[in-house]
Design a protein around this motif. Structure first.
Motif, short mmCIF file in Angstrom:
data_model
loop_
_atom_site.label_atom_id
_atom_site.label_comp_id
_atom_site.label_asym_id
_atom_site.label_seq_id
_atom_site.Cartn_x
_atom_site.Cartn_y
_atom_site.Cartn_z
N ALA A 117 3.83 8.04 -3.87
CA ALA A 117 4.05 7.15 -5.35
C ALA A 117 4.72 8.93 -6.05
CB ALA A 117 2.71 7.09 -6.06
N ARG A 118 4.87 10.38 -5.92
CA ARG A 118 5.22 11.15 -6.23
C ARG A 118 6.48 10.96 -6.23
NH1 ARG A 118 0.80 15.48 -7.55
NH2 ARG A 118 -1.03 13.73 -8.33
N ALA A 132 1.11 -1.51 0.00
CA ALA A 132 0.18 -0.35 -0.09
C ALA A 132 1.13 1.42 -0.01
CB ALA A 132 -0.68 0.40 1.04
N TRP A 133 0.57 2.62 -0.43
CA TRP A 133 1.14 3.32 -0.82
C TRP A 133 -0.39 4.14 -0.53
CZ3 TRP A 133 0.66 0.09 -4.50
CH2 TRP A 133 0.14 0.36 -5.38
N ARG A 141 6.49 -4.20 -8.02
CA ARG A 141 6.44 -3.42 -7.63
C ARG A 141 7.15 -4.05 -5.87
NH1 ARG A 141 -0.01 -2.91 -7.63
NH2 ARG A 141 -0.62 -2.21 -9.58
N ASN A 142 8.61 -3.48 -5.82
CA ASN A 142 9.54 -4.27 -4.63
C ASN A 142 10.14 -3.39 -4.47
OD1 ASN A 142 11.62 -5.46 -4.12
ND2 ASN A 142 10.43 -6.69 -3.31
N SER A 143 10.28 -2.74 -3.31
CA SER A 143 10.85 -1.98 -3.46
C SER A 143 12.63 -2.07 -3.49
CB SER A 143 11.15 -1.24 -1.35
OG SER A 143 11.86 0.01 -1.36
N MET A 144 12.64 -3.10 -3.46
CA MET A 144 14.56 -3.35 -3.87
C MET A 144 14.31 -3.64 -4.98
SD MET A 144 17.09 -3.66 -1.94
CE MET A 144 18.49 -3.94 -2.49
N TRP A 145 14.02 -4.01 -5.62
CA TRP A 145 13.57 -4.23 -6.97
C TRP A 145 13.40 -3.10 -8.26
CZ3 TRP A 145 11.23 -2.53 -11.71
CH2 TRP A 145 11.82 -3.16 -12.85
N LEU A 146 12.58 -1.98 -7.43
CA LEU A 146 12.67 0.13 -8.09
C LEU A 146 14.27 0.12 -7.76
CD1 LEU A 146 9.71 0.73 -6.60
CD2 LEU A 146 10.50 0.09 -8.88
N PHE A 193 3.40 3.78 -8.85
CA PHE A 193 3.40 1.86 -8.39
C PHE A 193 2.52 1.34 -9.28
CE2 PHE A 193 5.12 4.31 -4.77
CZ PHE A 193 6.16 3.23 -4.43
N ASP A 194 1.10 2.38 -9.83
CA ASP A 194 0.12 1.86 -10.76
C ASP A 194 0.89 1.38 -11.85
OD1 ASP A 194 -2.07 1.90 -8.83
OD2 ASP A 194 -2.46 4.02 -9.01
N THR A 195 1.27 1.84 -12.48
CA THR A 195 2.09 1.69 -14.00
C THR A 195 3.26 0.62 -14.19
OG1 THR A 195 4.03 2.65 -13.44
CG2 THR A 195 2.30 3.78 -14.08
#
Length: 279
Positions: free
Chosen positions: A144-145, A138-139, A158-163, A150-152
């Motif tokens: 997101a800004r 959830a965010w 939707r993984n913080s480490m992957w990002l 994250f919706d895209t």
């Protein structure tokens, strides 16, 4: 009445805890066969707990008499199931036995509604909820800004480490990237040890190791120092540098989840975040 509590005698407390939980159970809830002899004490008998747990009666007796036994994790798990312990009681029993509890449930992949509402209510502070894999559950709009919409992203990304490791925009996002990556790896290593049967987490770590040399190098250093608060400096492509203090909180009913909250550290960062969210 005044009760004086001393330091924990784990053996005695384990014995007392097992007795009280056994005595609080109603035999009718277990579908146990009726006994000819009337019950002199409330709750289940020791032999009934032994039968439900698959443990010898003698072992149950010795545990309840506090005779210095240290039950294995398998025995503690069997007792927790037999006594139908609630999650908090189960964790307490494992702590008394000085054993690491197994995870009773599958890792969360969605946010509980109260936590999702809390994340939204934390606006205008950027906030998000993650599980132990760093999956973002959830965010709010501000997060997101600040990071990425994250919706895209496909749910699997939707993984913080992957990002941080793989998303092109995020490669140069953190000013002190190495420290951020190291702290993330320390968290993942601790989570990996605590969830040895989580295949999805293992697959994620293997993916990072195979595709990111920096991750593979830091992973092999085996650092497990996890920081629950600190500071991050970010280079946002639209509004410039933003510095935040972060706080990581763990909900009591969901101890494998993390609520992450960012607070701007200065007027410039606060103004930049305000401009970003007004766009």
């Amino acid at each position: 009445m005044t009760v004086t509590v001393s330091t924990v005698d784990a053996t005695r407390e384990l014995a007392a805890f097992l007795r009280t939980r056994r005595e609080q159970l109603d035999p009718r809830d277990f579908g146990l066969p009726p006994r000819r002899r009337a019950r002199r004490t409330p709750g289940l008998r020791r032999e009934e707990v032994a039968e439900l747990a698959g443990i010898s009666i003698d072992y149950i007796v010795r545990l309840e008499q506090g005779r210095g036994l240290r039950p294995s994790a398998n025995v503690v798990e069997a007792l927790a199931r037999a006594l139908r312990l609630a999650p908090g009681e189960r964790a307490y029993l494992f702590n008394l036995a000085q054993q690491r509890p197994r995870n009773a449930e599958e890792p969360a992949t969605t946010a509980a509604p109260p936590l999702a509402r809390l994340v939204a209510d934390l606006s205008p502070l950027p906030a998000m909820l993650m599980n132990h894999r760093y999956d973002i559950l959830a965010w709010n709009t501000e997060m997101a800004r600040l990071l990425v919409d994250f919706d895209t992203l496909p749910p699997a990304r939707r993984n913080s480490m992957w990002l941080c490791l793989m998303h092109p925009r995020m490669r140069e996002f953190y000013v002190d990237r190495e420290r951020v990556v190291r702290e993330g790896i320390a968290h993942l290593r601790a989570a990996w040890a605590a969830h040895p049967d989580d295949r999805a987490l293992t697959d994620l770590i293997n993916e990072f190791t195979a595709h990111d040399e920096e991750f593979a190098r830091f992973w092999n250093e085996r650092d497990i120092t996890v920081n629950g608060r600190g500071r991050k400096e970010m280079r946002h492509p639209d509004v410039g540098t933003i510095t935040v203090d972060f706080e990581v909180l763990t909900p009591l009913p969901d101890p494998d989840q993390r609520l992450v909250i960012y607070r701007p550290t200065d007027d410039e960062s606060r103004s930049a975040l305000r401009r970003l969210c007004a766009r």
